[in-house]
Design an enzyme around this catalytic site. Structure first.
Site, PDB file in Angstrom:
ATOM      1  N   CYS A   1       1.476  -2.218  15.262  1.00  0.00           N
ATOM      2  CA  CYS A   1       1.552  -1.851  13.843  1.00  0.00           C
ATOM      3  C   CYS A   1       0.969  -2.954  12.963  1.00  0.00           C
ATOM      4  O   CYS A   1       1.372  -4.115  13.056  1.00  0.00           O
ATOM      5  CB  CYS A   1       3.011  -1.591  13.473  1.00  0.00           C
ATOM      6  SG  CYS A   1       3.274  -1.392  11.702  1.00  0.00           S
TER       7      CYS A   1
ATOM      8  N   GLU B   1       0.842  -1.197   0.000  1.00  0.00           N
ATOM      9  CA  GLU B   1       0.000   0.000   0.000  1.00  0.00           C
ATOM     10  C   GLU B   1       0.873   1.242   0.000  1.00  0.00           C
ATOM     11  O   GLU B   1       1.994   1.237   0.526  1.00  0.00           O
ATOM     12  CB  GLU B   1      -0.921   0.004   1.220  1.00  0.00           C
ATOM     13  CG  GLU B   1      -2.024  -1.031   1.068  1.00  0.00           C
ATOM     14  CD  GLU B   1      -3.006  -1.021   2.219  1.00  0.00           C
ATOM     15  OE1 GLU B   1      -4.214  -1.052   1.945  1.00  0.00           O
ATOM     16  OE2 GLU B   1      -2.589  -1.004   3.389  1.00  0.00           O
TER      17      GLU B   1
ATOM     18  N   GLY C   1       7.106  -1.601   6.057  1.00  0.00           N
ATOM     19  CA  GLY C   1       8.483  -2.069   6.074  1.00  0.00           C
ATOM     20  C   GLY C   1       9.449  -1.187   6.828  1.00  0.00           C
ATOM     21  O   GLY C   1       9.151  -0.057   7.171  1.00  0.00           O
ATOM     22  N   GLU C   2      10.622  -1.759   7.072  1.00  0.00           N
ATOM     23  CA  GLU C   2      11.690  -1.047   7.767  1.00  0.00           C
ATOM     24  C   GLU C   2      12.776  -0.696   6.733  1.00  0.00           C
ATOM     25  O   GLU C   2      13.524  -1.567   6.292  1.00  0.00           O
ATOM     26  CB  GLU C   2      12.245  -1.945   8.887  1.00  0.00           C
ATOM     27  CG  GLU C   2      13.530  -1.470   9.510  1.00  0.00           C
ATOM     28  CD  GLU C   2      13.543   0.021   9.886  1.00  0.00           C
ATOM     29  OE1 GLU C   2      12.604   0.511  10.514  1.00  0.00           O
ATOM     30  OE2 GLU C   2      14.527   0.701   9.513  1.00  0.00           O
TER      31      GLU C   2
ATOM     32  N   CYS D   1       6.796  -6.524   7.202  1.00  0.00           N
ATOM     33  CA  CYS D   1       7.928  -6.037   7.996  1.00  0.00           C
ATOM     34  C   CYS D   1       8.319  -7.097   9.015  1.00  0.00           C
ATOM     35  O   CYS D   1       7.445  -7.675   9.663  1.00  0.00           O
ATOM     36  CB  CYS D   1       7.541  -4.748   8.723  1.00  0.00           C
ATOM     37  SG  CYS D   1       8.888  -4.089   9.735  1.00  0.00           S
TER      38      CYS D   1
ATOM     39  N   CYS E   1      -0.736   6.197  10.012  1.00  0.00           N
ATOM     40  CA  CYS E   1       0.530   5.550  10.379  1.00  0.00           C
ATOM     41  C   CYS E   1       0.253   4.184  10.985  1.00  0.00           C
ATOM     42  O   CYS E   1      -0.602   4.044  11.853  1.00  0.00           O
ATOM     43  CB  CYS E   1       1.256   6.365  11.451  1.00  0.00           C
ATOM     44  SG  CYS E   1       1.806   7.944  10.899  1.00  0.00           S
TER      45      CYS E   1
ATOM     46  N   CYS F   1       6.470  -4.687  15.586  1.00  0.00           N
ATOM     47  CA  CYS F   1       6.004  -3.807  16.661  1.00  0.00           C
ATOM     48  C   CYS F   1       4.551  -4.166  16.959  1.00  0.00           C
ATOM     49  O   CYS F   1       3.751  -4.344  16.031  1.00  0.00           O
ATOM     50  CB  CYS F   1       6.117  -2.341  16.259  1.00  0.00           C
ATOM     51  SG  CYS F   1       7.800  -1.864  15.834  1.00  0.00           S
TER      52      CYS F   1
ATOM     53  N   CYS G   1       3.485   8.707   0.882  1.00  0.00           N
ATOM     54  CA  CYS G   1       4.011   7.835   1.936  1.00  0.00           C
ATOM     55  C   CYS G   1       4.187   6.468   1.281  1.00  0.00           C
ATOM     56  O   CYS G   1       3.208   5.839   0.883  1.00  0.00           O
ATOM     57  CB  CYS G   1       3.024   7.774   3.093  1.00  0.00           C
ATOM     58  SG  CYS G   1       3.501   6.578   4.361  1.00  0.00           S
TER      59      CYS G   1
ATOM     60  N   SER H   1      11.962   7.018   7.903  1.00  0.00           N
ATOM     61  CA  SER H   1      11.613   6.661   9.282  1.00  0.00           C
ATOM     62  C   SER H   1      12.145   5.267   9.589  1.00  0.00           C
ATOM     63  O   SER H   1      11.931   4.326   8.824  1.00  0.00           O
ATOM     64  CB  SER H   1      10.092   6.691   9.444  1.00  0.00           C
ATOM     65  OG  SER H   1       9.722   6.306  10.751  1.00  0.00           O
TER      66      SER H   1
ATOM     67  N   SER I   1      11.660   5.978  15.240  1.00  0.00           N
ATOM     68  CA  SER I   1      10.434   5.565  15.928  1.00  0.00           C
ATOM     69  C   SER I   1      10.801   5.087  17.323  1.00  0.00           C
ATOM     70  O   SER I   1      11.293   3.973  17.496  1.00  0.00           O
ATOM     71  CB  SER I   1       9.752   4.445  15.141  1.00  0.00           C
ATOM     72  OG  SER I   1       9.276   4.957  13.919  1.00  0.00           O
ATOM     73  N   LEU I   2      10.573   5.918  18.302  1.00  0.00           N
ATOM     74  CA  LEU I   2      11.071   5.641  19.653  1.00  0.00           C
ATOM     75  C   LEU I   2      10.007   4.954  20.524  1.00  0.00           C
ATOM     76  O   LEU I   2      10.230   3.859  21.024  1.00  0.00           O
ATOM     77  CB  LEU I   2      11.526   6.973  20.276  1.00  0.00           C
ATOM     78  CG  LEU I   2      12.452   6.852  21.473  1.00  0.00           C
ATOM     79  CD1 LEU I   2      13.749   6.168  21.090  1.00  0.00           C
ATOM     80  CD2 LEU I   2      12.731   8.240  22.055  1.00  0.00           C
ATOM     81  N   HIS I   3       8.922   5.648  20.773  1.00  0.00           N
ATOM     82  CA  HIS I   3       7.738   5.114  21.481  1.00  0.00           C
ATOM     83  C   HIS I   3       7.911   4.836  22.961  1.00  0.00           C
ATOM     84  O   HIS I   3       6.927   4.592  23.661  1.00  0.00           O
ATOM     85  CB  HIS I   3       7.198   3.825  20.825  1.00  0.00           C
ATOM     86  CG  HIS I   3       7.090   3.898  19.348  1.00  0.00           C
ATOM     87  ND1 HIS I   3       6.525   4.971  18.688  1.00  0.00           N
ATOM     88  CD2 HIS I   3       7.498   3.046  18.372  1.00  0.00           C
ATOM     89  CE1 HIS I   3       6.576   4.752  17.383  1.00  0.00           C
ATOM     90  NE2 HIS I   3       7.167   3.608  17.160  1.00  0.00           N
TER      91      HIS I   3
ATOM     92  N   ASN J   1      -3.322   4.773  16.165  1.00  0.00           N
ATOM     93  CA  ASN J   1      -4.379   4.429  15.208  1.00  0.00           C
ATOM     94  C   ASN J   1      -4.776   2.970  15.434  1.00  0.00           C
ATOM     95  O   ASN J   1      -3.921   2.151  15.749  1.00  0.00           O
ATOM     96  CB  ASN J   1      -3.874   4.609  13.772  1.00  0.00           C
ATOM     97  CG  ASN J   1      -3.574   6.066  13.459  1.00  0.00           C
ATOM     98  OD1 ASN J   1      -4.303   6.957  13.856  1.00  0.00           O
ATOM     99  ND2 ASN J   1      -2.473   6.311  12.753  1.00  0.00           N
TER     100      ASN J   1
END
Ligand code: SAH
Ligand code: SF4
Length: 365
Positions: free
Chosen positions: A120, A93, A175-176, A113, A355, A117, A106, A207, A236-238, A312
């Site tokens: 996600c 996508e 993906g990363e 991935c 996201c 996480c 985007c 990112s 991407s810390l979180h 989200n």
């Protein structure tokens, strides 16, 4: 990936190919401009190339636009999500956002991935394969073609030729990117080529979840001018403690926060670029003032900006975004500590284009 697309070739690759076919030296530039300036979607459009060459190119490097299996547009018309089918049948996508004067694509770097996480949708679906540089580039070209064809005029958009132009690319889809390092870097170079697609590197954001050795590698990359890359790196810390981050972002067990922040400091020292940090806010999980304070401690002395993203919804994670009050309590700590931040607006959520919501399958809406 057996069939190469023309977007998989660098300019020197294209030059070598055409030279090998006995073409004059100026041909490569002509073809390049058709691909990246005029956004041609068929070799036959390249009318200043000899017919026999067009046929040979078509046979060797099929110029096929990605097949759009589904398109969803948000009710405000500002976000569009396309489900794209790749040559081998895999699907990804990509999202086009039209916020204020920006036209941002985007785009994805992998099918799925491998990081996983918890919150996600891409991670929940697992990993299928890396995208090629051409498959990454083709997503941006796809939206650039759509914008150019539409050519809306209100509000007055940035234009390049007829219609609108894509102004930004964020590598924040599926993906990363740093686990598909080579293709990602090639795509960035291709999209920012001043003689091709001409997107300024400052308009490209990568990112990453924080793959430490690859952050160091990225810091050493050079622009055509010889200086460091000018892209924005977002981490991407979180979570600001290892105990919490280990749970949310499994790769933290391999590259913990001390190692990650050491790499961030090296990156800033090498490139002189400000870093962005992404923080998905999840009620009762990482939205406490204590986490905000730990985050501020970690960011002390770094030139950084924090993007707060209220969670989200995704199929396999129960968490909820925090209340307004909880978000305000979190941001109050950052404000007090002088940490610049933005709370990202929730957009495109009803079409699962926000996201972390990209899955590469048709969504039931
Ligand atoms: N793999 C890279 C890039 C893709 S994800 C990375 O993780 O950085 C893009 C952003 O969306 C990341 O910051 C990610 O943490 C965030 N994200 C993932 N799931 C989300 C969700 N459910 N709600 C809000 N943001 C999410
Ligand atoms: Fe992968 Fe990024 Fe999703 Fe984590 S947030 S699973 S790293 S795409």
């Amino acid at each position: 990936m057996d069939t190469l697309s023309p977007y998989d070739l660098s300019f020197p690759d294209l030059q070598a190919l055409l030279e090998g076919w006995g073409e004059p030296p100026f041909r490569a530039r002509q073809v390049w401009e058709w691909l990246y300036v005029h956004l041609a979607d068929d070799w036959e459009q390249m009318t200043n190339l000899p017919g026999a060459l067009r046929q040979r190119l078509a046979a060797h490097l099929p110029l096929v636009a990605p097949r759009v299996l589904a398109t969803q547009v948000s009710s405000d018309g500002l976000t569009r999500k396309d489900l794209l089918q790749l040559a081998d049948g895999e699907t990804i996508e990509a999202v086009l956002m039209r916020y204020e004067r920006r036209r941002t694509a985007c785009i994805s770097t992998q099918v799925g991935c491998p990081i996983g996480c918890l919150f996600c949708a891409t991670g929940q679906a697992g990993f299928r394969r890396n995208l090629s540089a051409g498959e990454i580039v083709a997503q941006a070209i796809h939206f650039a073609r759509i914008l150019r064809a539409e050519g809306r005029t209100s509000p007055p958009p940035p234009t390049r030729g007829r219609g609108e132009a894509l102004t930004n690319v964020v590598l924040m889809g599926m993906g990363e990117p740093l686990l598909n390092y080579r293709a990602t870097l090639e795509a960035i170079r291709r999209l920012s080529d001043p003689q091709g697609f001409r997107l300024g590197q400052r308009h490209i954001t990568l990112s990453t979840v924080g793959i430490v050795p690859e952050i160091d590698r990225l810091a050493e990359e050079k622009s055509p001018s010889g200086g460091p890359l000018q892209i924005t790196l977002a981490i991407s810390l979180h979570a600001a403690t290892d105990e919490l981050r280990n749970r949310l972002v499994p790769i933290n067990r391999r590259y913990g926060l001390d190692a990650l922040f050491a790499a961030c400091r090296r990156y800033i020292a090498r490139t002189g670029r400000r870093l962005s940090f992404e923080w998905v806010l999840i009620a009762g999980v990482n939205d406490s003032p204590a986490q905000a304070s730990a985050l501020a401690d970690r960011l002390q002395g770094l030139t950084a900006h924090v993007n707060l993203i209220p969670l989200n919804p995704t199929p396999a994670y129960e968490g909820k975004p925090p209340s307004r009050q909880a978000i305000a309590a979190f941001t109050a700590v950052l404000e007090r500590r002088g940490i610049p931040f933005t709370v990202r607006l929730r957009r495109g959520i009803e079409i699962q284009a926000g996201c972390g919501q990209l899955r590469g399958v048709k969504s039931e809406t």
